[in-house]
Every structure is written in C-alpha cells, then in structure tokens.
Design an enzyme around this catalytic site. Structure first.
Site, PDB file in Angstrom:
ATOM      1  N   CYS A   1       0.820  -1.213   0.000  1.00  0.00           N
ATOM      2  CA  CYS A   1       0.000   0.000   0.000  1.00  0.00           C
ATOM      3  C   CYS A   1       0.852   1.260   0.000  1.00  0.00           C
ATOM      4  O   CYS A   1       0.677   2.142  -0.836  1.00  0.00           O
ATOM      5  CB  CYS A   1      -0.931  -0.002   1.214  1.00  0.00           C
ATOM      6  SG  CYS A   1      -1.845   1.537   1.418  1.00  0.00           S
TER       7      CYS A   1
ATOM      8  N   CYS B   1      -1.587   1.664  -3.034  1.00  0.00           N
ATOM      9  CA  CYS B   1      -2.578   2.729  -2.827  1.00  0.00           C
ATOM     10  C   CYS B   1      -1.994   4.141  -2.845  1.00  0.00           C
ATOM     11  O   CYS B   1      -2.545   5.029  -3.513  1.00  0.00           O
ATOM     12  CB  CYS B   1      -3.276   2.531  -1.475  1.00  0.00           C
ATOM     13  SG  CYS B   1      -3.687   0.830  -1.084  1.00  0.00           S
TER      14      CYS B   1
ATOM     15  N   LYS C   1      -0.206   5.220  -6.205  1.00  0.00           N
ATOM     16  CA  LYS C   1      -1.279   5.173  -7.212  1.00  0.00           C
ATOM     17  C   LYS C   1      -2.194   6.380  -7.102  1.00  0.00           C
ATOM     18  O   LYS C   1      -2.516   7.038  -8.091  1.00  0.00           O
ATOM     19  CB  LYS C   1      -2.066   3.864  -7.038  1.00  0.00           C
ATOM     20  CG  LYS C   1      -3.299   3.678  -7.912  1.00  0.00           C
ATOM     21  CD  LYS C   1      -4.582   4.215  -7.290  1.00  0.00           C
ATOM     22  CE  LYS C   1      -4.953   3.603  -5.972  1.00  0.00           C
ATOM     23  NZ  LYS C   1      -5.416   2.243  -6.053  1.00  0.00           N
TER      24      LYS C   1
ATOM     25  N   TYR D   1      -8.420  -4.076 -11.527  1.00  0.00           N
ATOM     26  CA  TYR D   1      -8.462  -2.656 -11.153  1.00  0.00           C
ATOM     27  C   TYR D   1      -7.066  -2.048 -11.201  1.00  0.00           C
ATOM     28  O   TYR D   1      -6.903  -0.866 -11.516  1.00  0.00           O
ATOM     29  CB  TYR D   1      -9.126  -2.464  -9.786  1.00  0.00           C
ATOM     30  CG  TYR D   1      -8.308  -2.878  -8.593  1.00  0.00           C
ATOM     31  CD1 TYR D   1      -7.439  -1.995  -7.971  1.00  0.00           C
ATOM     32  CD2 TYR D   1      -8.405  -4.164  -8.058  1.00  0.00           C
ATOM     33  CE1 TYR D   1      -6.680  -2.361  -6.875  1.00  0.00           C
ATOM     34  CE2 TYR D   1      -7.659  -4.550  -6.959  1.00  0.00           C
ATOM     35  CZ  TYR D   1      -6.798  -3.651  -6.373  1.00  0.00           C
ATOM     36  OH  TYR D   1      -6.041  -4.024  -5.292  1.00  0.00           O
TER      37      TYR D   1
ATOM     38  N   GLU E   1      -6.548   1.283 -13.339  1.00  0.00           N
ATOM     39  CA  GLU E   1      -6.089   2.477 -12.618  1.00  0.00           C
ATOM     40  C   GLU E   1      -4.786   3.008 -13.218  1.00  0.00           C
ATOM     41  O   GLU E   1      -4.642   4.215 -13.466  1.00  0.00           O
ATOM     42  CB  GLU E   1      -5.894   2.152 -11.138  1.00  0.00           C
ATOM     43  CG  GLU E   1      -7.197   1.965 -10.382  1.00  0.00           C
ATOM     44  CD  GLU E   1      -6.974   1.611  -8.915  1.00  0.00           C
ATOM     45  OE1 GLU E   1      -7.886   1.873  -8.109  1.00  0.00           O
ATOM     46  OE2 GLU E   1      -5.906   1.073  -8.568  1.00  0.00           O
TER      47      GLU E   1
ATOM     48  N   HIS F   1     -27.237  20.046  -2.309  1.00  0.00           N
ATOM     49  CA  HIS F   1     -27.295  20.553  -3.680  1.00  0.00           C
ATOM     50  C   HIS F   1     -26.367  21.748  -3.876  1.00  0.00           C
ATOM     51  O   HIS F   1     -26.295  22.607  -2.987  1.00  0.00           O
ATOM     52  CB  HIS F   1     -28.737  20.971  -4.002  1.00  0.00           C
ATOM     53  CG  HIS F   1     -28.962  21.318  -5.425  1.00  0.00           C
ATOM     54  ND1 HIS F   1     -28.939  20.380  -6.429  1.00  0.00           N
ATOM     55  CD2 HIS F   1     -29.201  22.510  -6.022  1.00  0.00           C
ATOM     56  CE1 HIS F   1     -29.166  20.970  -7.588  1.00  0.00           C
ATOM     57  NE2 HIS F   1     -29.335  22.276  -7.369  1.00  0.00           N
TER      58      HIS F   1
ATOM     59  N   GLU G   1     -25.764  13.719  -4.285  1.00  0.00           N
ATOM     60  CA  GLU G   1     -27.207  13.847  -4.061  1.00  0.00           C
ATOM     61  C   GLU G   1     -28.015  12.971  -5.022  1.00  0.00           C
ATOM     62  O   GLU G   1     -29.173  12.643  -4.758  1.00  0.00           O
ATOM     63  CB  GLU G   1     -27.653  15.300  -4.185  1.00  0.00           C
ATOM     64  CG  GLU G   1     -27.644  15.850  -5.603  1.00  0.00           C
ATOM     65  CD  GLU G   1     -28.244  17.242  -5.693  1.00  0.00           C
ATOM     66  OE1 GLU G   1     -29.326  17.453  -5.119  1.00  0.00           O
ATOM     67  OE2 GLU G   1     -27.610  18.108  -6.333  1.00  0.00           O
TER      68      GLU G   1
END
Length: 488
Positions: free
Chosen positions: A76, A81, A84, A218, A222, A463, A468
């Site tokens: 990681c 992570c 990346k 992934y 990525e 909003h 939302e």
C-alpha cells in the site's frame, strides 16, 4: 562466568539448536512476532504493543525481477494505494488544466507533464512514510528486524539479512502478514525479461512512454487511466471481462469512459510473446480471439497486471503444518484469523477468502491483537466493505454487485440491488463519478447499519453535488424508463 556462557552459546550454535533463547530461559523472547511489515502486520504489532507486550516485526522486501526495492510499509505505502492515488491526482490536475480555459483561465495549450518531477515527489513522499513507520515502531518499543523470515518450528522463526547473517527469534504467538506480489505470465516468451509490474511502475525515474498494460484488473485500469491522463499513449489488453468480481454494468461504464478519455483497448486479445527490437522498443505479438488473427505492435513499456500471488515461498509453512489453499497458495484461516497451527495467525492479502484491501487488513490486525492481549472477543466483519477503483472517472461501491445479489436472492427478489420484499434493505450501492471514494465512504455507514430504500429516499441531498443523485434513485431497470438526468 562470561567466558563459560560464550562457550555454551558457541556450542549451541554448532549443534544447530534453533530454540536457543527458549532452551536457556524456558520462555519465548516475544509475546508476538509479526512476519511482514505491511498494513495489516504493522497495525497488529503496534496494537499489541499498546498492551505492554514484547513485540517484534520481521520485514524484508525481495527486489522485483527488474531490481526494484523499497522500504517498510508494504504494498500500500510503497507500490500500491499511496503512489497510485498521487499519480491519479496528477492526471486529474492535468484534466483540470484543460478544463480551466473554459472557466476563464488563460493557460497555454497543450499543457505538458514531466514524469521525473512527479516521480521524484511521489518517491520522496513514500520514503517519508517508510521513515514514519520506523519511528512509530521505535516509539511503541516494537523491535524491527529487516530480515527475511522462515519457520523452524511453531514458535521459532529464522531471520536472514541481505548479507546472510542469521538471527533466531522465538515468540508465543506468530502472525503471518506477508501479503502478495504481482504475477508474471511465465508461459509468455519475454514476459519476465522485458516486462514490468506495479512493483516497478511507481519507482521509474524516466517516463514509461508508450505503454501496453496487460490485464483487466483494477490495478490495470487504474494505472492505464493515470498514464493516459498525464499524456502517454496507453493501451489496455484484456482477454475477457474488465473488473471481474465488480458489478459488470458499472465496469462497462468505467471502460467506456476510459476509451472516450483516450485509453485504447484491445479486447478479447492475449499476448503470445515479447521481443526487444534493436531500437530498444518492445514488440508484442498477440492473438485476437474474435478475429482469429495474430497482430503486433511496439511499445516502450509492457506492464503486466494479471493478478497477484501470495508471498509465502520462503516461509517454510509446510514444516510447521500451516495449511494453504492448493489452488491459490493462500493461507486458510478461520473467523478469528487462526491458521491450522495453534498460536500461528494470518491477516491481510495472504489469507484465503479475504478482500485484498488495506483497511480490512488494518482492522483485522488490530482486532487480532485485541483478542490475543486485550481480553476482546470481537471478530472482523468482512461484509459490506466499501472500496473504490481510482480510474479517471472513479467507481466506488459497497455491498453486493447486481450479479451477486441475483445469485444470492434471485432476480425476482431484487430491484436496484435492494431486496423487493418487506423493508427493501439495500444490498449494494454503486457510484461512478468524481470523488467516488469520498461519496461511498459516507453511504457505507448507512449500508453497514442496514439502511433500506425508503430510508434512502427520506434522506435530503446536498445541492448541487454528485452524491445527491443517490438520494434521487427512483427509476429502475424493471420499469423500462429512461434514467438520464436532464435537469436539477
């Protein structure tokens, strides 16, 4: 007396007795020994130290086939992570610069990116995290060994330094947390000699240039996404479906956006060989299964992203009887992270059937330490774990994919990945858009608490936001209506 003791130590060494400390003192050196200094292992070690226990960590990074190596912190921090996400952010900034002119900013186009500047900044940041982990271990009085560990018996581990110096460590409890490493397709000629993996990409000093990323995971998408985003000619080669295990409708949206973003895709293709040309470029030959043809192209870099394998090879697990899955090589554990051998545990990517995610490894490691030393009985809950794929347009999700929900409950009982009966409990939530990780992290709490569709509809949105839209989901596939949003 000292001379006598030294003579006795030499004698024990000559006899090859691994259990030196335990044989002399009748007890183990440490209450807990963790093999592996990644997210899960470090979390477990630091948590155990909080209870005043004697704790040690063994960590050693075997250089990649291309010679890349890194410091403490695991995948990681060093090759996953963190770098990346930083390179993903670099790509997003590039997109923002292109958009800026439409908001009145006078920025000369086209904008250019310098890989070496970004890479140096990322690598310096990663090294600061390596140092931070070292300091944390020292502050918590956790002994750190930069050594490769292998079992001698269920309570004894043999540590070996890069220089070949051996240290024997004994512990009452041992946690295996060595994680995994990228696979190479060894059946493809030239794959190992000329290809790189995610273990190398983030530590390249110079730009990878025109890049072929092989795989549909992934990791593949990525990396291809941010390489495209910083202006590199990038192609993804996929043998089958993208993002296997994720919701396939969302996976299709991810790849469709990537194509519109500039990433090229070679679908239903697989490589057969990689050759180095006199120009130093790599010529890749592949088969197109749809057309039945053989095709070639040349690239500056070929990156394999075809899965990961557990890092167990040197642990000597068979000697102590730790059972693994014969197909995956991963360690079999029960709900308490216990292996088939008493007092030996495993957490993180090394374990069978667990999500390969940093936060789950950290949580599992902490809870294990609390059960071992803190009189806790709480087990790790692996259900409804949120995650995000950091492609150019991010994809965040929590809970079941539509395919998994249908398989579990039947298509007649599912609507919008919710149960249709009774309170309409939400089984899965999937979101594609900017900052998907931030959006799903918040909704994950609700899903974990058993949120229902009516409760979601009673939630007032903020909003104007992308998030939302989740509170306005009312058109379903079964209705046949167009779900396109045309206004606020």
């Amino acid at each position: 007396m000292a001379a006598l003791w030294r003579r006795r130590e030499r004698l024990l060494g000559v006899l090859g007795l691994c259990r030196t400390v335990r044989a002399l003192s009748g007890k183990n050196e440490y209450d807990l020994l963790v093999i592996g200094g990644g997210s899960g292992g470090l979390a477990c070690a630091k948590e155990a130290a909080q209870f005043g226990r004697q704790v040690a960590v063994l960590d050693y990074v075997e250089p990649s086939p291309q010679g890349t190596k890194w410091g403490l912190g695991g995948t990681c921090v060093n090759v996953g992570c963190i770098p990346k996400k930083l390179m993903h952010q670099a790509a997003l900034l590039g997109s923002a610069l292109k958009d800026a002119q439409h908001y009145g900013w006078n920025i000369a186009q086209p904008v250019h990116h310098t890989w070496s500047v970004m890479a140096q900044a990322v690598q310096n940041y990663v090294k600061s995290l390596n140092w931070g982990h070292r300091v944390q271990l020292q502050d918590k009085k956790v002994k750190y060994f930069n050594m490769k560990g292998s079992f001698s018996d269920p309570h004894t581990v043999r540590g070996l330094t890069k220089a070949g110096k051996e240290t024997i460590v004994t512990a009452e409890n041992i946690v295996i947390a060595t994680g995994g490493r990228p696979k190479y397709p060894m059946h493809i000629a030239g794959a190992l000699e000329y290809g790189i993996t995610s273990d190398d990409l983030f530590w390249l000093k110079e730009s990878p240039g025109k890049t072929l990323v092989v795989g549909a995971s992934y990791v593949s998408l990525e990396c291809a996404g941010f390489l495209t985003g910083i202006g590199l000619d990038t192609t993804v080669m996929m043998r089958s479906i993208p993002l296997r295990g994720f919701d396939q409708q969302m996976a299709s949206l991810v790849t469709e956006h990537m194509e519109s973003y500039g990433t090229k895709f070679l679908k239903r293709c697989f490589p057969t060989k990689v050759e180095k040309l006199e120009s130093s470029r790599l010529q890749v030959t592949w088969k197109n299964t749809d057309l039945g043809t053989e095709e070639t192209d040349s690239f500056d870099t070929v990156m394999w992203a075809v899965g990961r394998a557990p890092d167990t090879e040197t642990l000597n697990l068979e000697t102590v009887g730790v059972k693994t899955n014969s197909e995956t090589g991963k360690i079999i554990v029960d709900a308490s992270e216990a292996t088939s051998v008493p007092h030996i545990y495993a957490v993180g990517d090394i374990t069978e059937g667990r999500p390969e995610l940093t936060p789950t490894a950290i949580a599992a490691g902490k809870l294990l330490a609390q059960r071992l030393f803190g009189q806790s009985s709480e087990l790790m809950d692996y259900d409804n774990v949120p995650t995000t794929v950091f492609t150019p347009l991010e994809y965040g999700c929590v809970g079941l994919s539509e395919e998994a929900a249908v398989q579990c409950y039947g298509s007649d009982n599912i609507e919008m990945v919710c149960l249709r009966e009774r309170e309409q409990r939400i089984l899965g939530l999937h979101f594609i858009g900017p900052n998907a990780g931030e959006v799903i992290q918040g909704f994950a709490l609700g899903i974990k608490c058993g949120a229902t569709y009516p409760q979601l509809m009673k939630t007032v949105g903020i909003h104007p936001t992308c998030a939302e839209e989740i509170t306005k989901l009312h058109i379903t596939k079964r209705s046949g209506l167009d779900a396109t949003v045309t206004g606020c």
